[in-house]
Design a protein around this motif. Sequence first.
Motif, PDB file in Angstrom:
ATOM      1  N   LYS A  36       0.959  -1.124  -0.007  1.00  0.00           N
ATOM      2  CA  LYS A  36      -0.068  -0.101  -0.046  1.00  0.00           C
ATOM      3  C   LYS A  36       0.950   1.119  -0.177  1.00  0.00           C
ATOM      4  O   LYS A  36       0.360   2.380  -0.342  1.00  0.00           O
ATOM      5  CB  LYS A  36      -0.766   0.071   1.104  1.00  0.00           C
ATOM      6  N   LEU A  37       2.063   1.331   0.444  1.00  0.00           N
ATOM      7  CA  LEU A  37       2.912   2.233   0.431  1.00  0.00           C
ATOM      8  C   LEU A  37       3.757   2.660  -0.859  1.00  0.00           C
ATOM      9  O   LEU A  37       3.791   3.897  -1.389  1.00  0.00           O
ATOM     10  CB  LEU A  37       3.796   2.124   1.805  1.00  0.00           C
ATOM     11  N   CYS A  38       4.517   1.601  -1.233  1.00  0.00           N
ATOM     12  CA  CYS A  38       5.320   2.007  -2.443  1.00  0.00           C
ATOM     13  C   CYS A  38       4.712   1.479  -3.762  1.00  0.00           C
ATOM     14  O   CYS A  38       5.306   1.493  -4.694  1.00  0.00           O
ATOM     15  CB  CYS A  38       6.631   1.339  -2.294  1.00  0.00           C
ATOM     16  N   HIS A  39       3.676   0.350  -3.582  1.00  0.00           N
ATOM     17  CA  HIS A  39       2.810  -0.141  -4.694  1.00  0.00           C
ATOM     18  C   HIS A  39       3.831  -1.215  -5.487  1.00  0.00           C
ATOM     19  O   HIS A  39       3.259  -1.527  -6.404  1.00  0.00           O
ATOM     20  CB  HIS A  39       2.334   0.970  -5.727  1.00  0.00           C
ATOM     21  N   ALA A  40       4.827  -1.688  -5.127  1.00  0.00           N
ATOM     22  CA  ALA A  40       5.585  -2.659  -5.464  1.00  0.00           C
ATOM     23  C   ALA A  40       4.538  -4.130  -5.396  1.00  0.00           C
ATOM     24  O   ALA A  40       3.635  -4.157  -4.623  1.00  0.00           O
ATOM     25  CB  ALA A  40       6.876  -3.058  -4.886  1.00  0.00           C
ATOM     26  N   SER A  41       4.625  -5.027  -6.028  1.00  0.00           N
ATOM     27  CA  SER A  41       3.865  -6.180  -6.262  1.00  0.00           C
ATOM     28  C   SER A  41       4.337  -7.421  -6.651  1.00  0.00           C
ATOM     29  O   SER A  41       5.338  -7.436  -7.449  1.00  0.00           O
ATOM     30  CB  SER A  41       2.465  -5.703  -6.753  1.00  0.00           C
ATOM     31  N   VAL A  42       3.784  -8.535  -6.505  1.00  0.00           N
ATOM     32  CA  VAL A  42       3.770  -9.895  -6.910  1.00  0.00           C
ATOM     33  C   VAL A  42       2.551 -10.392  -7.219  1.00  0.00           C
ATOM     34  O   VAL A  42       1.530 -10.115  -6.866  1.00  0.00           O
ATOM     35  CB  VAL A  42       4.736 -10.752  -5.954  1.00  0.00           C
ATOM     36  N   ILE A  51       7.660  -9.602  -2.251  1.00  0.00           N
ATOM     37  CA  ILE A  51       7.568  -8.362  -2.880  1.00  0.00           C
ATOM     38  C   ILE A  51       9.096  -7.551  -2.692  1.00  0.00           C
ATOM     39  O   ILE A  51       9.532  -7.584  -1.454  1.00  0.00           O
ATOM     40  CB  ILE A  51       6.332  -7.320  -2.293  1.00  0.00           C
ATOM     41  N   VAL A  52       9.604  -7.027  -3.706  1.00  0.00           N
ATOM     42  CA  VAL A  52      10.788  -6.205  -3.560  1.00  0.00           C
ATOM     43  C   VAL A  52      10.418  -4.716  -3.613  1.00  0.00           C
ATOM     44  O   VAL A  52      10.014  -4.226  -4.616  1.00  0.00           O
ATOM     45  CB  VAL A  52      11.849  -6.386  -4.750  1.00  0.00           C
ATOM     46  N   HIS A  53      10.323  -4.149  -2.318  1.00  0.00           N
ATOM     47  CA  HIS A  53       9.901  -2.856  -1.998  1.00  0.00           C
ATOM     48  C   HIS A  53      10.870  -1.843  -2.489  1.00  0.00           C
ATOM     49  O   HIS A  53      12.223  -1.982  -2.511  1.00  0.00           O
ATOM     50  CB  HIS A  53       9.622  -2.631  -0.445  1.00  0.00           C
ATOM     51  N   GLN A  54      10.594  -0.614  -2.515  1.00  0.00           N
ATOM     52  CA  GLN A  54      11.339   0.470  -2.900  1.00  0.00           C
ATOM     53  C   GLN A  54      12.394   0.657  -1.758  1.00  0.00           C
ATOM     54  O   GLN A  54      11.891   0.568  -0.541  1.00  0.00           O
ATOM     55  CB  GLN A  54      10.865   1.833  -3.311  1.00  0.00           C
ATOM     56  N   PRO A  55      13.547   1.387  -2.007  1.00  0.00           N
ATOM     57  CA  PRO A  55      14.475   1.231  -0.919  1.00  0.00           C
ATOM     58  C   PRO A  55      13.849   2.119   0.323  1.00  0.00           C
ATOM     59  O   PRO A  55      14.211   2.003   1.474  1.00  0.00           O
ATOM     60  CB  PRO A  55      15.771   1.740  -1.596  1.00  0.00           C
ATOM     61  N   ASP A  56      13.194   3.166  -0.047  1.00  0.00           N
ATOM     62  CA  ASP A  56      12.802   4.001   0.905  1.00  0.00           C
ATOM     63  C   ASP A  56      11.486   3.627   1.380  1.00  0.00           C
ATOM     64  O   ASP A  56      10.956   4.629   2.255  1.00  0.00           O
ATOM     65  CB  ASP A  56      12.827   5.723   0.400  1.00  0.00           C
TER      66      ASP A  56
END
Length: 74
Positions: A36-42, A51-56
């Motif tokens: 919900k925060l960085c919108h990365a998904s699988v 999920i590989v999230h954005q570094p920040d």
Amino acid sequence: MTAFAAEDVRKIALALSRTAIETVSEEDGGARNQCKLCHASVAWEHKGDDIVHQPDCAVAIGQRLLAKLQPHGV
């Protein structure tokens, strides 16, 4: 800044990493697990832990904190 006990930080980081993931339906009938925060998904077949999230992203920061707080060898 207020100092927090390591156990409190661990609980907050763990809760954040679990509650930030949602299953999102797609128009083609598929679904994905998305942050919900960085919108990365699988794809939905994969766990939210994949999920590989954005570094920040706060979840990525929480995961790094959890890794540092884990006792060695566990």
